[in-house]
Design a protein around this motif. Sequence first.
Motif, mmCIF file in Angstrom:
data_model
loop_
_atom_site.group_PDB
_atom_site.id
_atom_site.type_symbol
_atom_site.label_atom_id
_atom_site.label_comp_id
_atom_site.label_asym_id
_atom_site.label_seq_id
_atom_site.Cartn_x
_atom_site.Cartn_y
_atom_site.Cartn_z
ATOM 1 N N THR A 176 18.142 8.832 54.325
ATOM 2 C CA THR A 176 18.095 7.666 53.454
ATOM 3 C C THR A 176 18.818 7.891 52.134
ATOM 4 O O THR A 176 19.613 7.048 51.697
ATOM 5 N N HIS A 177 18.551 9.014 51.485
ATOM 6 C CA HIS A 177 19.109 9.237 50.152
ATOM 7 C C HIS A 177 20.629 9.315 50.146
ATOM 8 O O HIS A 177 21.289 8.608 49.376
ATOM 9 N N PRO A 178 21.287 10.161 50.984
ATOM 10 C CA PRO A 178 22.752 10.187 50.953
ATOM 11 C C PRO A 178 23.386 8.876 51.371
ATOM 12 O O PRO A 178 24.423 8.488 50.836
ATOM 13 N N PHE B 8 25.891 2.695 47.408
ATOM 14 C CA PHE B 8 25.974 2.259 46.008
ATOM 15 C C PHE B 8 27.342 2.573 45.423
ATOM 16 O O PHE B 8 27.955 1.730 44.752
ATOM 17 N N MET B 9 27.845 3.785 45.676
ATOM 18 C CA MET B 9 29.146 4.165 45.123
ATOM 19 C C MET B 9 30.276 3.331 45.708
ATOM 20 O O MET B 9 31.167 2.874 44.979
ATOM 21 N N ILE B 10 30.250 3.125 47.016
ATOM 22 C CA ILE B 10 31.315 2.345 47.648
ATOM 23 C C ILE B 10 31.300 0.903 47.145
ATOM 24 O O ILE B 10 32.350 0.328 46.818
ATOM 25 N N THR B 11 30.108 0.298 47.062
ATOM 26 C CA THR B 11 30.007 -1.088 46.592
ATOM 27 C C THR B 11 30.482 -1.216 45.151
ATOM 28 O O THR B 11 31.230 -2.142 44.806
ATOM 29 N N THR B 12 30.072 -0.294 44.294
ATOM 30 C CA THR B 12 30.448 -0.358 42.884
ATOM 31 C C THR B 12 31.949 -0.176 42.708
ATOM 32 O O THR B 12 32.604 -0.918 41.954
ATOM 33 N N MET B 13 32.527 0.812 43.392
ATOM 34 C CA MET B 13 33.963 1.055 43.267
ATOM 35 C C MET B 13 34.766 -0.111 43.832
ATOM 36 O O MET B 13 35.783 -0.512 43.253
ATOM 37 N N ALA B 14 34.305 -0.659 44.960
ATOM 38 C CA ALA B 14 35.008 -1.805 45.538
ATOM 39 C C ALA B 14 34.933 -3.013 44.618
ATOM 40 O O ALA B 14 35.917 -3.762 44.454
ATOM 41 N N TYR B 15 33.761 -3.220 43.985
ATOM 42 C CA TYR B 15 33.632 -4.340 43.040
ATOM 43 C C TYR B 15 34.597 -4.183 41.872
ATOM 44 O O TYR B 15 35.261 -5.148 41.460
ATOM 45 N N MET C 202 21.223 -5.581 42.091
ATOM 46 C CA MET C 202 22.006 -6.621 42.754
ATOM 47 C C MET C 202 23.171 -6.092 43.583
ATOM 48 O O MET C 202 23.524 -6.704 44.600
ATOM 49 N N PRO C 203 23.839 -4.973 43.217
ATOM 50 C CA PRO C 203 24.842 -4.436 44.150
ATOM 51 C C PRO C 203 24.280 -4.137 45.534
ATOM 52 O O PRO C 203 24.979 -4.291 46.542
ATOM 53 N N MET C 204 23.005 -3.734 45.587
ATOM 54 C CA MET C 204 22.384 -3.508 46.888
ATOM 55 C C MET C 204 22.152 -4.820 47.633
ATOM 56 O O MET C 204 22.142 -4.857 48.865
#
Length: 803
Positions: free
Chosen positions: A46-48, A54-61, A328-330
């Motif tokens: 779950t953690h990784p 989170f990192m992929i969504t934030t960078m893509a945004y 909200m990114p999640m």
Amino acid sequence: MLPPQVVNYVEGDAQHKHNLKGPTYCIETLRDSGGIWHVSSAIEYTHPVFMGQFMITTMAYMMFRFLLKPLRQPKFVCSVLAGIVASPQVMQLAKIFPGNTFPHEEILVVRTIAALGTMYILFLTAVKTDVTVIRRLLKKALFIGFASIIMSAGAIYLLIQQLNLPGMEKGVFSLVFAVGVSLSRFPNVVYAFDELNITTSDLGQLAMSASMLSEIYVWVRMIMEVYLISRSKLLWAVLGALALSLVILGVIGPAIRLIIRKMPEGKLVHELLILSILVGTMVIGFLSDMLGSLPFVVIIFGLVIPNGPPLGSTLTEKTELMVWQILMPMFYTAVGYRIDIASMDMNSFGKVILLMMTGALGRLIGVTLAALCCKMRLRHGVLLGLMLNIRGPFDIFIFQRWVATDDMDVDTFTMLAISQVMIAAVVTPFIDIFYNPHSRLSTSSRKCARSIQKTLSNVEVRILCCIHNQEDVPGVISLLEASNPTIDSPIYAYVVHLKELIGRATPVITPYNKHMKRTRSRESYHIMCAFENYSENSNNLIGVEPYTVIAAYKGMHEYVCRIAQEKFIPLIIIPLQASNEIINASEAIASRDLRENIADYAPCTLGTFVDKGMNRCMGQGPAFSCKVGVLFIGGPHDREALALAIRMLGRPDVSVTVFRFVFPEVDMDTAEVIDKKVDDALIEEFRAKKVDIDKTRIYREVAVRDSEQVISQIGNLKDKFDLIMVGQKRRVRGFFSEETMLDWSENPELGVIGDLVASSDFCGEMTSVLVLKHPGDTTGSYLNISTGEPEGERCLLERTHRR
């Protein structure tokens, strides 16, 4: 209620999971990937996975925001695209991760955090909502909001009956669906308008009021959903939600307001109270979700919390950033998991697009017709229709709940979500391009600019005084007193307390009622009491009309300029803090931007006031004594300072000294010759002014060759005056280059000389400064040379009475 069951199942064993009854805690076992992502259980994984999502969504945004911002695309579009990029389909297609790195069943944490994010957004929106704001626009907003929903829902419902849409329940759900996609959700509109910077505009406030009424239909729709799920449970669900709401309204709300009333003024809200409210939100969300009405009771809980400072603003500041940037990114990641573009049927997608476009067109037509019935312009009606077509995360949130209740399948959800993104991608740029609320202000400024020079000597002088805090009050009152209110020419002050929009969703401007409860706005109460007491003790020479403006700094100037425009005000006074201590750097920058915006759009003269203890002029008793110096080089801005100085003449306790700096004569063009004649005419008016005591009016000419001598001569005036007035800039070709000198100015909005006089090196804490900026075209003249009559007199005489 059945006890929770603990289940261990492998990926793909979805049928066994759906056969379970009651709440289920799922422990999922994954197949071995045979690579670096090899894990044995979902708990270890779950953690990784969460961190990677989170990192992929934030960078893509961030990438989409950078690429699409020049195209005026909203954050909502970028966020949904980022969620799609982080979806398993895209990741597997790009071969960045193995096939089972992001399995569909492994998003329990993501969806939990997404649910928390949407719940807290609804809660914060309710906290920031001031239901009293819509009273002014209640009838119009109700009519327009109702028309938009009826036209759109009717068109969608009729079209659904003609189209065969697979994956969507028929019957009563068709009506629920039609109404659900026809709503203009208030949270979507609020955050989109804040991004577009139109929250303070007339159409923006009307659209927000109309969308606020859509939340009523959301509650009705939820009751219908409970009815469709289980008719026998409807009564218990409604009674349970009603009981929980009564507890919130009758117990929790009064307790919170009591705590706020007993809190000492200026004291920060205790963190324990903030934490209790946030935890209470989760508890109420859990209880209301069990009752089948998640948003309803959470919104009620948010509405009972007082918006604005101290509690609403503190709650918003501590929570909003975390919710929007982490939770909200999640939500968008969870949306991306459900969106599978590759499996879309293009024939069905065409039908969905037709359905959504029909609904958007019906909403546009309904709003436009309703706006025309309300006697609005056609262009404004169309723009208002576009505003109510704003799409956002809460539209997709509705679709997710329908998928969860098996009212529609994932393919239909994909098509609906993409259609909403397409509508937002088209509507938002149109609003940004075709609706500019500043254009009316700038047009009005050019059409009929008012100034001190154009104000007749035997009429009431209206001054708009902007107040940030209580420290601004004594200096502004002293400045009004020095402006020499008389029986023939009294002063009417429009006092506007400017408060930053924190902890509220909608900006407001309200006439301040002296009977307003002190607990609602303690600082405004003290400010307005001071001005009202001053007015009552002025023998009817000073009138006061107080206002409170609550808005974001980036849109606050619209209210200020609108009051100046509607009330035909020739002078705006806005304080600039004299202290160099910056407690909040962002607030200092926002305050400077506010002054610059007012200067750009003000339909009258703007006076920037640097108060360094001018209240000393009031003395200990009724006596008032003030020494005023005017630095005059020439031009419209300096003439404004001189015109105000001429008004100050006449009372024996105010002495005015004008220093005119004379440069060597050079060849001048026609405009410069006319400008110099106007300067000379105003100087002669000052010298010819009748005064009782000659010492109260002093005129001196100072011969100078360049800017260095000007600065040197100004330095000799150190600590000799209580107030120095000067224009913001002037035109002295070849002798005084202000453009290069502004580079080292601490406050460029004061101009070169104003910044010099306001600096601590010049006068320390002794001399206050008033820098005046002439409105509109600075090449305009005070007198019409051919006729000798004041220019713009028609604009001044349009309204000379008080109301």
